[in-house]
Design a protein around this motif. Structure first.
Motif, short mmCIF file in Angstrom:
data_model
loop_
_atom_site.label_atom_id
_atom_site.label_comp_id
_atom_site.label_asym_id
_atom_site.label_seq_id
_atom_site.Cartn_x
_atom_site.Cartn_y
_atom_site.Cartn_z
N MET A 189 7.79 4.19 3.94
CA MET A 189 6.85 5.18 3.41
C MET A 189 6.29 4.72 2.06
N GLU A 190 7.17 4.17 1.22
CA GLU A 190 6.72 3.69 -0.09
C GLU A 190 5.74 2.54 0.07
N ILE A 191 6.01 1.64 1.03
CA ILE A 191 5.10 0.53 1.26
C ILE A 191 3.73 1.06 1.74
N ALA A 192 3.76 2.07 2.62
CA ALA A 192 2.50 2.64 3.10
C ALA A 192 1.68 3.23 1.95
N GLN A 193 2.36 3.92 1.03
CA GLN A 193 1.66 4.48 -0.13
C GLN A 193 1.07 3.37 -1.00
N ASN A 194 1.85 2.31 -1.21
CA ASN A 194 1.35 1.19 -2.01
C ASN A 194 0.14 0.54 -1.35
N LEU A 195 0.19 0.40 -0.03
CA LEU A 195 -0.96 -0.18 0.68
C LEU A 195 -2.19 0.71 0.55
N THR A 196 -1.97 2.02 0.58
CA THR A 196 -3.11 2.94 0.39
C THR A 196 -3.73 2.77 -1.00
N GLU A 197 -2.87 2.66 -2.01
CA GLU A 197 -3.38 2.45 -3.37
C GLU A 197 -4.12 1.12 -3.46
N LYS A 198 -3.60 0.08 -2.84
CA LYS A 198 -4.28 -1.21 -2.86
C LYS A 198 -5.64 -1.14 -2.17
N ASP A 199 -5.71 -0.39 -1.08
CA ASP A 199 -7.00 -0.24 -0.41
C ASP A 199 -8.00 0.48 -1.31
N ALA A 200 -7.52 1.45 -2.05
CA ALA A 200 -8.42 2.13 -2.99
C ALA A 200 -8.93 1.16 -4.05
N LEU A 201 -8.03 0.30 -4.57
CA LEU A 201 -8.46 -0.70 -5.56
C LEU A 201 -9.45 -1.69 -4.94
N ARG A 202 -9.20 -2.09 -3.71
CA ARG A 202 -10.16 -2.99 -3.06
C ARG A 202 -11.53 -2.32 -2.88
#
Length: 1009
Positions: A373-386
């Motif tokens: 779950m934490e990895i999924a949240q981090n990936l979501t934040e990275k997508d926002a940065l991208r």
């Protein structure tokens, strides 16, 4: 050189030879560290390179690697003199700040006045430099985040390897357990054989003793006969001597002689008489024959005596032999019994170890899901940065297009180049993971320059590597149904004992179920239209009627429970069983037969009122139908018995006391059924008819009848916050109808983004609480069946109302489903409960104030070494942890309980997902929710400044943690937004709320998420 370059202004003051000497001294690092394609656009704008030079540097076949291209670039710039050196250093400042610092000894600070003379378009260069600097900074941050995530993935992979090793060791232990069971069974059969042999030997021994007694009796009789014969012979001797004496006396009397003469004469006469006495031949033969017979009989007797004595000696010898064999057999039996006891102890120890391993495995799975779950949240934040990087790239494209317009008018020929740099289309699709930065369709988007093309390729490569290196999922969306099904299947086969049924969940005086997995986290999900579901999920459609559930649709079965009382199994033809019998009762009292139809098969099997039904088994006709009715609700029992339509086996026992008490309560209207359990409502239900109970979300209800006035509704009482009894009662929809209402309410909320409903107090009413559970895990409010391994093609029906086609639903085994009601248990802690604030930023502020008051103290994390951490993890005493050098900082159970024993509220600074771990430790924290809006954030502005936290960060933390409150397996207290005006007022409201929550009954869910 450090003395020369104190400021950047001194670079332009240096002569050409000094500048190139500085760069030539670091030439080997420059050619290995920079990429020429990133520098050539800037150098071309500075007019130290032209298009031919750039084409030669980048695409000449003579230069086969990057080092050769950079070396040729330096040679070309050296021919441009001082301007080439300064332009090259300025390009390093933007694209390779580390090399710039190495060469000049200065930090890369952009000063546009230094290179204004080199470029004609100063304003364009200034904007471009600022954009590139921001992009460079974001790219470095993204690289740091990528490294952290990669390190986290490696740690998770190591933990996964450890979990797999534990699973393998568990399999080995299971194999050893099976082998030991087989050995115990073999030894048991050997003991049975020894018992049979001992029984045969005892029979032989008893026969020998019997024969010995017969021989002794015969010997005594023969001795008596011999004694009688001796007495008779003695009497004959005495009689013959008397006769001889009498004859002598007669002779003496007749002769008148003296005594001697008379005796002599008598003997003479007697001798003469005997001589004269003659026997006939017949008499001699008779006498001789009698004598021979007497001698023969005597010899026979003597021989018989000897034979009897020999047999007696042999019998005594055999008796001793049998006694020795008996002693040896008893000794061997004792040894075998001791070995069996040892094997039993080993099996018990092995089972306890298996249970510990199961708990450790559950903790590992819980930690794995939390990490995912934490990895999924981090990936979501990275997508926002991208997405932000992509938008900035579009802005750069537009700026370049604006600059190229005047150049296109003055210059002829660059049209092709300008055409290649058209701005990105504004109507692009929304950013989608993996193909968002560089779409596959080249016609939709093309990078405006070589610099942006390189950036796009780098980001795309980073995204692709994340897809390969990610654990189980490269998307912030939830796992697919196939992935969830695989996990559930592995869990089921590895831990068949974790599937408990409904009986354990209704003991309201106990704590949370020990069989619940530690730390089961809620998984995110999406609500999609049924038309969009794939064919594999077609099982979500409701079935057409009750005949569907009884026509071969398999139903989940749970492991058969042991029935400790005397139970009788009756097998008979149960066609339309509910027409033969009628039942009453519930999960609290049991299911009893109330009436039996005369002349039916049930009547012929002597089923009578007062008989309690323990189990129904129809595996002969329906292989997957075997259910235990000992603790099911009345509604579940009616549905299960209604499915019986053929040969069946009923396990029943006579319980007249329970039946009579239930009938008395029903006649006295003390109760309407034998059901009794507590639920937490996860949606708001309006009272649309008379007698219905209006329910709010998070209300606690006591359900007392699941078949109230027929089907489709339950009778319940609303429970107050300070007791387990309720006064207001009414009917509520059953589980299936409530689930349909929940789905309809969610769909309505999805269609209407804002729903303005007000409570009587004026605050917004919470309409729904999203709680999802795995269909492969048992639910106490659904059917309780004998467990079978889950099959991907099997379906499970909600059996609460099978007679109504609109209210029954089936789910696929690997799906997650929404839960309208959650089973809860009451607790009344006697010690002060720990306190947890939401959001955590406001909790830190309040903890600093509350710890100064009496009765409150912070629960600090303590440092644990690797050995201490392993021991605490083995015991399950860690609430929350974070890594440190050489060990970990952990909030432990010991620290919380020590504060509770001191009659102190422990102020916790932990995440909301730690509440499940606290509940497993029988610690029930107080959760105080402080609603944060912009007005409330302004009230705490001064305090936030001392914590180096902005109002936006507080609002963002509040929104994130408020979304996690629905996953907490207990109720929480919430403050009114307008009840406080400053920090002191908030502190007073919090103290009042804590005191009020301490008085309330704690309701905890059975299976914390």
């Amino acid at each position: 050189m450090a003395a020369l370059h104190r400021t950047e202004s001194t670079l332009t003051a240096l002569d050409e030879e000094t500048l190139w000497e500085m760069m030539e001294s670091h030439r080997h690092k420059i050619v290995r560290s920079i990429c020429p394609s990133r520098l050539t656009p800037y150098l071309r704008q500075a007019k130290v390179l032209d298009q031919l030079d750039e084409e030669e540097v980048l695409h000449s076949p003579t230069f086969t690697n990057t080092v050769m291209r950079v070396g040729h670039l330096l040679d070309l710039l050296k021919t441009r003199g001082k301007n080439g050196a300064i332009a090259f250093l300025e390009s390093l400042k933007f694209h390779n700040p580390d090399i710039y610092t190495l060469v000049t000894g200065l930090q890369p600070q952009v000063d546009f006045s230094n290179f204004s003379g080199l470029m004609e378009t100063a304003k364009l260069t200034e904007c471009l430099a600022g954009a590139i600097g921001s992009l460079q900074e974001e790219l470095s941050q993204e690289k740091g985040q990528k490294e952290a995530l990669l390190q986290r993935c490696r740690q998770l992979q190591e933990r996964l390897g450890q979990a797999e090793a534990r699973a393998q060791s568990l399999c080995q232990l299971e194999a050893d357990h099976d082998r030991m069971k087989r050995e115990v069974s073999a030894h048991f059969h050997e003991v049975l054989k020894l018992k049979d042999e001992m029984l045969g030997l005892s029979l032989h021994y008893s026969n020998a003793l019997r024969e010995k007694e017969l021989a002794a009796t015969r010997c005594r009789s023969l001795q008596e006969e011999l004694y009688l014969m001796k007495q008779e012979l003695q009497r004959e001797k005495i009689s013959s001597s008397h006769e001889r004496e009498s004859r002598e006396r007669s002779l003496q009397v007749a002769g008148g002689l003296g005594p001697g003469d008379r005796e002599l004469s008598r003997l003479k006469e007697e001798n003469e008489k005997l001589r004269s006495l003659t026997f006939s031949l017949v008499e001699k033969d008779i006498l001789e024959q009698n004598l021979d017979e007497a001698l023969e009989s005597k010899q026979e007797l003597v021989d018989r005596i000897h034979s009897l004595r020999e047999r007696a000696v042999a019998a005594e010898r055999q008796r001793k032999q049998f006694w020795e064999e008996k002693e040896q057999t008893l000794l061997q039996f004792q040894r075998t019994k001791v070995d069996c006891d040892i094997y039993k102890e080993r099996v018990t120890a092995l089972q306890s170890q298996l249970l510990q391993l199961q708990k450790e495995r559950d903790q590992a799975y819980s930690a794995r899901d939390a990490a995912q779950m934490e990895i999924a949240q981090n990936l979501t934040e990275k997508d926002a940065l991208r997405r932000k990087v992509f938008e900035l790239t579009d802005q750069v494209c537009e700026l370049r297009q604006q600059v190229r317009k005047p150049q296109a008018e003055s210059l002829q020929g660059p049209k092709q180049e300008a055409g290649a740099r058209e701005p990105c289309p504004k109507g692009k699709q929304r950013l989608v993971r993996m193909f968002a930065i560089c779409p596959r369709d080249d016609s939709d988007y093309s990078c405006p320059s070589s610099t942006e093309s390189q950036l796009c390729s780098d980001l795309s490569a980073t995204s692709n590597r994340e897809l390969v290196d990610s654990f189980r999922s490269s998307s912030p969306r939830p796992p697919s149904l196939q992935s969830l099904y695989k996990r559930v299947t592995d869990d089921f086969w590895e831990d068949p004992w974790s599937f408990s049924g409904f009986p354990e969940t209704l003991q309201v005086d106990q704590g949370p179920s020990p069989g619940a997995k530690a730390g089961d986290a809620d998984l995110d999900y999406e609500i999609v239209d049924r038309a969009d579901l794939p064919e594999c999920e077609s099982s979500l459609q409701p079935f057409s009627g009750p005949d569907t559930s009884s026509s071969g649709v398999p139903v989940r079965r749970r492991p058969a429970r042991k029935i400790l009382s005397q139970v009788t199994v009756l097998a008979f033809q149960g066609d339309a069983l509910l027409e033969q019998i009628s039942v009453i009762g519930g999960n609290l009292t049991g299911i009893f037969i109330h009436r039996v139809t005369p002349g039916s098969a049930a009547d012929e099997m002597a089923l009578r009122p007062g008989t309690q039904i323990m189990m129904v088994d129809c595996e002969a006709t329906e292989p997957l139908f075997k259910a235990t009715l000992e603790d099911t609700t009345l509604e579940q029992a009616v549905v299960l018995l209604q499915r019986v339509n053929g040969f069946c086996c009923l396990s029943v026992k006579v319980n007249m006391e329970g039946y009579k008490k239930l009938v008395q309560d029903l006649e006295a209207k003390v109760a309407t059924s034998g059901d009794s359990f507590y639920i937490r409502v996860n949606l708001a239900i309006e009272a649309r008819a008379e007698g219905e109970l209006q329910v709010r979300c998070n209300d606690i209800l006591h359900v007392t009848d699941t078949m109230f006035q027929g089907r489709g509704c339950w009778h319940a009482h609303r429970v107050g916050p300070y007791s387990t009894t309720g006064a207001e009662d009414g009917t509520i929809p059953n589980y299936t109808r409530a689930q349909q209402l929940l789905i309809a309410l969610i769909q309505d909320m999805a269609q209407h983004t804002t729903i303005a409903r007000k409570q009587s107090s004026g605050g917004p009413q919470k309409l729904v609480r999203i709680v999802s559970v795995d269909r492969t895990k048992p639910s106490p409010l659904r059917s309780s069946f004998d467990g079978t391994p889950p099959q991907p093609s099997r379906l499970e029906g909600e059996l609460l109302s099978p007679t109504e086609p609109s209210t029954a639903c089936f789910w696929a085994e690997s799906c997650f489903t929404l839960v309208p009601y959650t089973l809860v248990h009451p607790h009344r802690p006697s010690q002060p409960r720990p306190v947890l604030f939401v959001p955590s930023v406001a909790g830190k502020i309040l903890s600093e104030k509350l710890c100064l008051l009496r009765g409150f103290k912070k629960c600090l994390a303590e440092y644990l070494s690797q050995e201490e951490h392993g021991a605490c993890s083995q015991r399950g005493d860690i609430i929350q942890e974070r890594e440190a050098s050489g060990g970990r900082y952990c909030v432990t159970r010991r620290a919380v309980e020590s504060l509770m024993e001191k009659n102190t509220h422990a102020l916790l600074d932990v995440r909301l997902d730690s509440v499940c771990a606290l509940h497993r430790m029988e610690i029930f924290p107080i959760i105080i929710h402080i609603p944060i809006n912009e007005r409330a954030a302004k009230k705490l502005k001064k305090v936030l400044q001392r914590l180096s936290t902005s109002e936006e960060q507080l609002l963002e933390a509040g929104r994130q943690e408020e979304g996690q409150l629905d996953r907490v397996p207990c109720l929480y207290g919430s403050l009114a937004p307008d009840s406080w005006s400053d920090l002191e007022g908030l502190l007073g409201c919090v103290r009042v709320a804590i005191a009020d929550e301490q008085k309330k009954v704690v309701w905890t869910e059975q299976n914390p998420h």
